[in-house]
Scaffold this active site. Structure first.
Site, PDB file in Angstrom:
ATOM      1  N   TYR A  53       0.792  -1.251   0.134  1.00 23.55           N
ATOM      2  CA  TYR A  53       0.238  -0.158  -0.022  1.00 23.55           C
ATOM      3  C   TYR A  53       0.766   1.139   0.062  1.00 23.55           C
ATOM      4  CZ  TYR A  53      -4.061   2.749   1.188  1.00 23.55           C
ATOM      5  OH  TYR A  53      -5.439   3.600   1.387  1.00 23.55           O
ATOM      6  N   TYR A  78      -4.686   4.884  -7.779  1.00 24.01           N
ATOM      7  CA  TYR A  78      -5.351   4.862  -6.375  1.00 24.01           C
ATOM      8  C   TYR A  78      -6.849   4.289  -6.100  1.00 24.01           C
ATOM      9  CZ  TYR A  78      -6.091   6.397  -1.499  1.00 24.01           C
ATOM     10  OH  TYR A  78      -6.319   6.500  -0.291  1.00 24.01           O
TER      11      TYR A  78
END
Ligand SMILES: [Zn+2]
Lengths: 140, 393
Positions: free
Chosen positions: B290, B340
């Site tokens: 992430y 994203y």
């Protein structure tokens, strides 16, 4: 003047915000283990509810800082770019506050600051922090 | 009592949108992503008996809620929930699906995330400067002018760089490596080369973070279908087995003596994750991390023991995570150059790699893949180890 979003006091932090309105920064001290903290219903270390609010010295150091280049909120439109950061109070707890820098002074991680309480509205007070001139500023 | 065995695989992957253009709202993107994942797996919607929904922390039921079940026309579900764990929600949902499938509570569960922050005429910063709950002491962040993730991660980056005596070069290497991978991924948003000079010429968002240190917002949705290994084996795609899973939520106080910015939940999750799979970190072939901000990649490399404390910047500067480097990291370009969609971005890339479907970016080794999700101020962390079916049968 547009106000920024203001922290809404909850039960545990109400004395902190009332203290700001009276011109002082305060911290909670645990009566059992002595840990200083901010806005907890019980001690973050030992769980005791014997927490007392005490005036803080108003001095601290910069744990970390940044300069924001985007006006995410209208209240900051005229300030961009502005310094802000996470301050470690002399007593131990950390909190967010804008950093005020005189000409020639730049924030530095672990550099010294002192609180400047700013009144933004009728009953709205926020803690900002002035970056103090620092003999280490001149070092490479 | 021995640990219960996880018997679950990701058998379908679907997407919708993933664009900087205007799209339908999040609920519609979620619907399309679930249908795409079902088609990918070779399943009809009648096969689903579970639906787990993830959304951004600022979204409401109006944007994406439990009524996605009706929107999708799903009947008689055995499992339905909104999973809220900020940036860690996608993996948290997949973990819950895997537990439910392993325990026999459901057989086939769709996990979906969707968001549509880009609206014509609205600045991106309006979407990403959204305010959560300005209550208590933490609410001071807003009156201090700290909006959105960039400001918070900038504080972590500053602390990291100063703690280890580094400069912004450390961050630039992460952004440049992400772009090198993205150039190999036709689905990435930023595919043109990024030089170090271009990185430094880009504007600051929140110092020390510049434009290319920050995730690329898109409108889109991604869904993953979780089912048992046996069922997955009969479906259309090579399954990505869930080898092990873990979470870590440090709850670090904001006070002297703690380094909330340098120590993520990965520190807690990493040993549990590896021990449950019975492997060492050296046996992990690739990392899908992430990386909403470049600093996250450096911290994750250290939390998972790929590098020692303060060493990730040297590892990355030496090309360690770029194509051809020591270990492939964020092979689709991650959040920084890919797109994203919060926790689903690394999950999707891991599934693609485990299938061997990565095209130009496919890595030679994809037997065991670490996938991480991160949320809050490093408060919430969830991780998976995914395994290639032929290697982990
Ligand atoms: Zn105590």
């Amino acid at each position: 003047m547009t106000l920024p979003p203001i922290a809404l006091p909850d039960e545990a932090s109400l004395p902190f915000f009332k203290g700001l309105a009276h011109g002082h920064l305060s911290v909670q001290l645990c009566g059992r283990c002595g840990t200083a903290q901010l806005g907890n219903p019980e001690c973050s270390d030992c769980g005791s509810t014997a927490l007392d609010w005490r005036p803080a010295s108003g001095r601290g150091t910069i744990h970390s800082f940044t300069r924001i280049h985007i006006a995410y909120h209208q209240a900051f439109a005229d300030l961009v770019p502005y310094w802000t950061g996470l301050i470690e109070l002399e007593e131990g707890p950390r909190l967010f506050g804008r950093l005020l820098c005189d000409a020639g002074v730049r924030p530095r991680t672990d550099g010294p600051v002192e609180v400047v309480i700013e009144q933004l509205g009728d009953e709205v007070f926020v803690p900002n922090f002035r970056c103090l001139a620092d003999h280490r500023q001149g070092e490479p | 009592m021995p640990a219960a065995a996880i018997n679950a695989s990701i058998a379908g992957l679907g997407k919708a949108g993933i664009t900087r253009e205007a799209t339908p709202p999040a609920r519609e993107l979620a619907r399309l992503a679930v249908l795409d994942a079902l088609a990918d797996a070779g399943l009809t919607r009648q096969a689903l008996d579970g639906l787990l929904i993830c959304r951004t922390s600022a979204a409401t039921d109006k944007d994406l809620g439990l009524d996605l079940q009706r929107t999708l026309g799903l009947r008689d579900l055995a499992l339905l929930e909104i999973v809220l764990c900020e940036g860690a929600s996608a993996i948290a949902a997949i973990q819950q699906a895997a537990l439910a499938v392993s325990a026999g509570l459901a057989t086939t569960v769709a996990c979906v995330f969707a968001d549509a922050p880009l609206v014509p005429g609205k600045r991106t910063s309006e979407s990403f400067g959204r305010i959560k709950s300005p209550s208590g002491i933490d609410g001071l962040r807003y009156s201090a002018g700290l909006f959105g993730g960039a400001a918070i991660y900038a504080l972590a980056a500053r602390r990291y760089l100063d703690h280890y005596g580094a400069n912004e070069e450390a961050l630039s290497s992460v952004a440049v490596a992400a772009r090198q991978w993205a150039m190999l991924n036709p689905d990435a948003i930023f595919r043109q080369p990024l030089t170090r000079d271009q990185y430094f010429a880009a504007r600051y968002i929140a110092e020390p973070l510049r434009l290319f240190d920050c995730a690329i917002p898109v409108n889109g949705g991604i869904a993953a279908i979780v089912t048992s290994r046996e069922r997955a084996a009969d479906l259309r795609q090579p399954p990505a087995h869930i080898l092990s899973m873990a979470q870590g939520h440090p709850g670090t106080p904001d006070a002297r003596g703690f380094e909330r910015e340098l120590s993520t939940g990965g520190r807690i999750a990493a040993p549990a994750l590896l021990a449950r799979a019975g492997i060492s970190v050296g046996e992990v072939d690739q990392l899908q991390l992430y990386d909403a901000f470049s600093i996250s990649t450096l911290l994750s490399l250290e939390q998972y023991g790929i590098c020692g404390p303060g060493e990730a910047m040297h590892f990355v500067a030496d090309g360690g995570i770029a194509p051809g480097g020591r270990i492939p990291v964020n092979t689709g370009g991650g959040h920084l150059s890919g797109y994203y969609l919060q926790g689903m971005t690394p999950v999707a890339e891991a599934v693609i790699q485990a299938r061997g479907a990565g095209g130009d970016r496919q890595c030679g080794k994809a037997r065991t893949i670490l996938v991480t999700n991160e949320g809050g101020r490093f408060d919430y962390h969830a991780a998976l180890l995914l395994g290639q079916a032929e290697h982990w049968s």
